[in-house]
Design an enzyme around this catalytic site. Structure first.
Site, mmCIF file in Angstrom:
data_model
loop_
_atom_site.group_PDB
_atom_site.id
_atom_site.type_symbol
_atom_site.label_atom_id
_atom_site.label_comp_id
_atom_site.label_asym_id
_atom_site.label_seq_id
_atom_site.Cartn_x
_atom_site.Cartn_y
_atom_site.Cartn_z
ATOM 1 N N CYS A 105 -121.794 12.481 74.071
ATOM 2 C CA CYS A 105 -121.592 13.261 73.026
ATOM 3 C C CYS A 105 -122.248 12.529 71.887
ATOM 4 C CB CYS A 105 -120.122 13.225 72.859
ATOM 5 S SG CYS A 105 -119.439 11.777 72.558
ATOM 6 N N GLU B 44 -112.219 16.497 70.237
ATOM 7 C CA GLU B 44 -113.388 15.622 70.257
ATOM 8 C C GLU B 44 -114.451 16.617 70.775
ATOM 9 O OE1 GLU B 44 -113.409 12.635 68.975
ATOM 10 O OE2 GLU B 44 -111.401 11.930 69.199
#
Ligand code: NAD
Length: 478
Positions: free
Chosen positions: A255, A221
């Site tokens: 993110c 991720e």
């Protein structure tokens, strides 16, 4: 590598002992039923809730994260992950029947998701609780043992995570190893079956290389530059409000934060003024955010310096500061900032920002926007603000991204029925709900032959004329 690494005072020998304990316990663990896994998840949920205030305190001590953000983006996300797993675990772990092709007449087939075994979760600092515990929930739901290495940059939170998990799980099922990159490197040398890594793309490459040594599977991720497009049909006030919230939550250290915005030329002035208005509403203004209890700090001085370097470099190369640009070193404070007049050779245009700086470009022709975004690495997220279905579909069809939110920012993350993750440079594999359960499971295909005279046996050697005819017939019709 030294025998004792410095940051958490745990020796590599001790880490190996924990790993061996989990390995020796694996035969017992993988036989645990869905009912027992659910019991564990319920216990985990209760224990986390009983420490809710401790989590708020730890996060405030680490980098002044406001309590409501801890509740919403850390605790709530974990609770929904646990809820989803508890609700669906019998279905996920049950035999999933599949159809049988005619050539295999007389057989039946199903998929059985089995635990992968020993799993390693490596987490970053920006949402240190949920990015540690959500993958852990999925791994436990799948029936695995887990070693978790949280980030060294949120020491209060990481040691609290260790304490909380120790209350729920024995070390031979779940263990938390605190430490820095050196510890992570050692952990990566061990023979895990699956590695779930959340962090930067550059470290993601290191993780994948290490995993290749043991052919461990990986979920990565990662991050990158997520663009937002605001076309001339969008409601500018709404777009600015949602973009400001998406950009400034956790001080842009997200993110999924919009990294840069393409705003239609005709809406530039309106957008900049609406964005400033929203910053004023949320934090009292770019010059007042320092005094707001709701504005997070940059995690440490290294990251503050990195952002300062981006800003100085951009200004030196001709960028305009439309808003903010205030830095207070001893507070690790970086004000909400907007830059325009950007050039491609600026650091800020090349690197993931991961801070409260929004870049605003303008455009008149959407094909320029598509070309610009597609000339970069595939983003973790794409955001489109538009009232035109045609434009939305055009952009969805032309731009690849890990996930998309239309007319809002980042909230596709909260729907645990959607896969969450990136694509190539922004990630490999998907998290959340059933998607994460599958990452941590081996999908074992099982076929049972029931027929005493299966068709396939008629195709064994010797290959007589009759056998060849049957093979030809199979090729033609089945
Ligand atoms: P990072 O890659 O520096 O560190 C992440 C983890 O990896 C930490 O636990 C760290 O100790 C460990 N690590 C560092 N160097 C290592 C090495 N050489 N070998 C092995 N492990 C190592 O990332 P960060 O600064 O903690 O987090 C920010 C990054 O994470 C940003 O790029 C952001 O976009 C990304 N991120 C992605 C997601 C997502 O869900 N896609 C979520 C949060 C953050």
């Amino acid at each position: 590598m030294s025998a004792i690494q410095q940051s958490s005072n745990i020796s590599f020998t001790e880490i190996k002992n924990v790993f061996d304990k989990q390995q020796n316990n694996l035969h017992r663990l993988i036989a645990i039923t869905a009912t027992d896994r659910i019991k564990k998840l319920k216990r985990l949920r209760e224990t986390i809730l009983s420490h809710q205030q401790d989590f708020r305190d730890a996060m405030f001590a680490d980098y002044r994260k406001p309590a409501p953000e801890v509740d919403l983006i850390e605790i709530y996300v974990i609770l929904t992950e646990i809820k989803q797993a508890i609700k669906n675990l019998y279905r996920w772990t049950g035999k999933q029947k599949v159809k049988t092709p005619f050539s295999l007449f007389g057989t039946s087939s199903y998929i059985q998701y089995e635990p992968k075994g020993l799993t390693l979760v490596i987490a970053p600092w920006n949402f240190p609780i949920q990015l540690s515990i959500c993958p852990l929930v999925s791994s436990i739901a799948a029936g695995n043992a887990v070693i978790l290495k949280p980030s060294e940059f949120t020491p209060q939170t990481s040691s609290l995570i260790k304490k909380v998990l120790f209350e729920v799980f024995p070390e031979n099922e779940v263990a938390v190893i605190e430490g820095n990159a050196e510890v992570a490197t050692y952990l990566l040398s061990l023979k895990f079956n699956h590695i779930f890594f959340t962090g930067s793309s550059s470290v993601g490459k290191i993780v994948m290389k290490a995993a290749a040594e043991h052919l461990a599977s990986v979920t990565l991720e990662l991050g990158g530059k997520s663009p937002v497009i605001v076309d001339d049909t969008a409601d500018i006030e709404t777009a600015a409000r949602r973009i400001a919230s998406g950009k400034l939550t956790n001080c842009g250290q997200v993110c999924l934060a919009p990294d840069y915005a393409f705003v239609h030329q005709s809406k530039k002035v309106d957008f900049l003024s609406a964005y400033e208005k929203q910053v004023k509403k949320m934090y009292g203004g770019s010059d007042q955010a320092l005094l707001s209890g709701d504005y997070t700090r940059i995690v440490n001085s290294n990251h503050l310096l990195r952002l300062k370097r981006y800003l100085d470099d951009a200004v030196q190369k001709g960028a305009n500061i439309e808003l903010g640009g205030v830095i207070i070193d001893f507070e690790n404070y970086f004000s909400p900032t907007v830059l325009t007049n950007l050039k491609e050779d600026m650091l800020v245009a090349q690197e993931e920002i991961f801070g409260p700086i929004l870049l605003v470009y303008t455009y008149t022709d959407l094909t320029e926007v598509i070309r610009h975004i597609n000339s970069k690495e595939k983003p973790l997220a794409l955001y489109i603000f538009s009232a035109s279905k045609r434009t939305i579909n055009l952009l969805l069809g032309k731009i690849s991204a890990g996930g998309v939110t239309v007319n809002d920012i980042a909230i596709h993350f909260y729907n645990h029925n959607l896969p969450f993750g990136g694509v190539n440079n922004s990630g490999i594999g998907k998290g959340h709900g059933e998607w994460a359960f599958r990452e941590f499971s081996n999908a074992k295909g099982v076929l049972t032959q029931w027929s005493p005279i299966p068709i396939i046996e008629m195709m064994y050697p010797p290959f007589t004329k009759g056998t060849k005819k049957l093979i030809d017939f199979t090729l033609k019709w089945f």
